[in-house]
Scaffold this motif. Sequence first.
Motif, PDB file in Angstrom:
ATOM      1  N   LEU A 124     -64.042 -67.757  72.151  1.00 25.12           N
ATOM      2  CA  LEU A 124     -63.629 -69.149  72.233  1.00 25.12           C
ATOM      3  C   LEU A 124     -64.111 -69.728  73.661  1.00 25.12           C
ATOM      4  CD1 LEU A 124     -60.187 -69.370  70.371  1.00 25.12           C
ATOM      5  CD2 LEU A 124     -62.270 -70.284  69.454  1.00 25.12           C
TER       6      LEU A 124
ATOM      7  N   ARG B  77     -66.820 -72.344  74.549  1.00 25.13           N
ATOM      8  CA  ARG B  77     -66.345 -73.573  75.380  1.00 25.13           C
ATOM      9  C   ARG B  77     -67.394 -73.753  76.473  1.00 25.13           C
ATOM     10  NH1 ARG B  77     -60.735 -73.087  77.230  1.00 25.13           N
ATOM     11  NH2 ARG B  77     -61.278 -71.801  78.892  1.00 25.13           N
TER      12      ARG B  77
ATOM     13  N   LEU C  85     -56.453 -74.384  69.736  1.00 26.50           N
ATOM     14  CA  LEU C  85     -57.062 -74.898  68.323  1.00 26.50           C
ATOM     15  C   LEU C  85     -57.593 -76.351  68.636  1.00 26.50           C
ATOM     16  CD1 LEU C  85     -57.999 -74.621  65.585  1.00 26.50           C
ATOM     17  CD2 LEU C  85     -55.663 -74.879  64.730  1.00 26.50           C
TER      18      LEU C  85
ATOM     19  N   MET D 139     -60.363 -77.471  71.039  1.00 24.75           N
ATOM     20  CA  MET D 139     -61.657 -77.199  70.439  1.00 24.75           C
ATOM     21  C   MET D 139     -62.158 -78.077  69.211  1.00 24.75           C
ATOM     22  SD  MET D 139     -63.018 -74.621  72.478  1.00 24.75           S
ATOM     23  CE  MET D 139     -64.353 -73.803  71.394  1.00 24.75           C
TER      24      MET D 139
ATOM     25  N   SER E  27     -57.409 -76.579  77.404  1.00 26.44           N
ATOM     26  CA  SER E  27     -56.978 -75.378  77.247  1.00 26.44           C
ATOM     27  C   SER E  27     -57.271 -74.433  78.209  1.00 26.44           C
ATOM     28  CB  SER E  27     -57.205 -75.011  75.645  1.00 26.44           C
ATOM     29  OG  SER E  27     -58.886 -75.106  75.689  1.00 26.44           O
TER      30      SER E  27
ATOM     31  N   THR F  51     -55.830 -70.591  77.921  1.00 23.27           N
ATOM     32  CA  THR F  51     -56.245 -69.397  77.415  1.00 23.27           C
ATOM     33  C   THR F  51     -55.956 -68.228  78.297  1.00 23.27           C
ATOM     34  OG1 THR F  51     -58.077 -70.045  78.259  1.00 23.27           O
ATOM     35  CG2 THR F  51     -58.112 -70.666  76.286  1.00 23.27           C
TER      36      THR F  51
ATOM     37  N   PRO G 257     -68.152 -76.835  69.238  1.00 21.92           N
ATOM     38  CA  PRO G 257     -66.834 -76.817  69.519  1.00 21.92           C
ATOM     39  C   PRO G 257     -66.151 -76.703  68.010  1.00 21.92           C
ATOM     40  CG  PRO G 257     -67.510 -78.448  70.750  1.00 21.92           C
ATOM     41  CD  PRO G 257     -68.819 -77.920  69.994  1.00 21.92           C
TER      42      PRO G 257
ATOM     43  N   GLY H  98     -64.423 -73.527  67.092  1.00 23.31           N
ATOM     44  CA  GLY H  98     -62.811 -73.396  67.597  1.00 23.31           C
ATOM     45  C   GLY H  98     -61.928 -73.015  66.435  1.00 23.31           C
TER      46      GLY H  98
ATOM     47  N   ALA I 243     -59.600 -70.059  66.508  1.00 18.54           N
ATOM     48  CA  ALA I 243     -58.183 -70.001  66.837  1.00 18.54           C
ATOM     49  C   ALA I 243     -57.211 -69.854  65.902  1.00 18.54           C
ATOM     50  CB  ALA I 243     -58.014 -71.344  67.761  1.00 18.54           C
TER      51      ALA I 243
END
Length: 402
Positions: A226, A230, A288, A291, A323, A327, A381, A384, A387
């Motif tokens: 993830l 990103r 989540l 993203m 995020s 993370t 994205p 994502g 997630a």
Amino acid sequence: MEPRNVQQATIYRILLAVSFVHLFNDSIQAVIPAIFPILKENMLLSFAQIGWISFALNMTSSVIQPIIGYAADRKPRPILLPLGMCCTFAGVLLLAFANNYVLVLFSVMLVGFGSAAFHPEGMRVAHMAAGLRKGLSQSIFQVGGNAGQSLGPMLTKWIFIPFGQIGALTFTIFAAAGIAVQAYVARWYREMLDAGYTFRKKTSARTIDPARSKSIRNATIILVLLVFLRSWYGASIGSYYAFYLMENYKMPLDDAQVYIFMYLAAGAIGTFFGGPLADRFGRRNLILISMVGTVPFALALPFVSQFWAAILLLIGGFVLLSSFSVTVIYAQMLYPGNIGTVSGLITGLAFGLGGIGSLVIGSLIDGIGITNVIIACGFLPLLGLLALLLPRDQQLEEWAAE
């Protein structure tokens, strides 16, 4: 009685100090993409060559971070804090005078090595100074770095357009200030270690249920992926969107850099508020949302007017990077006590892999055009949704309590 592994009070002077150094470090790193347009014009570089410079920076600043972090978790090395900034000082000094492509690559690698030395130990200092407010400490620490990154476009506008490549000399002042502050932080760090501070360690691996170990391993892979995705999307905006604006809107370089600044500055604000938002809505949920919530703004961005492009960049930057610190906190919950290793993995290796994205994007732009690439990157994205496969916050808290 267990060793002294929890600093009850939050030491704000140390948190602010290490956050400011994070700002210094990442603002110097931001010099590299900020100088891309100048280097491209002066050395007649292709977009692929620009991608290789970004790749060299990201790989050197990132790939060795897990190694340094792993070593620091076993034997803390406060001296790495000022030594890392010394390496950064040498890199930015060489960059100002680099007159060929090879010297440019070498100088950015020096800056990358300095950053790799700083981040794992800086993360451990922030954790140590946080007391019981770990989420707040991550927001303070990470917002310094993202604020530094957001300065990159304005550095182009204020320094590199008027003064050219030699303007990089300005940042030796930042590096020198970072060395001084890091020496102060390193002394405090050493005093805490000498006083008996230890980081809480997780129960021995042999006592962990195999199913849980597998879940933790899978969650780690998803988390790195993830952050990787990103970083790929961030590279498409931070490194190349200014060229898109110049080509499609006939915008001058200094105006185009303002748009990139807005995106990155909004991301820095999102980083700061990400911790409180995660406390309210859950860490996994925020990862989540940050993203998937970026998708409509990313997909619309190539098709709107200049005015709406600015609005979408502001919203998209805030949402995507909300995020950022979360993370890291999530990863720390997976591996309590291994602060340096987690820092190297999440803020290091994953961003290094993102450097591959910058290289790929630059090569694709040379092949199929910048407009097509920016449109394609808007879909990144959407991945994502992975997630959803992460363990819920409640599951992590149950593991930590056992």
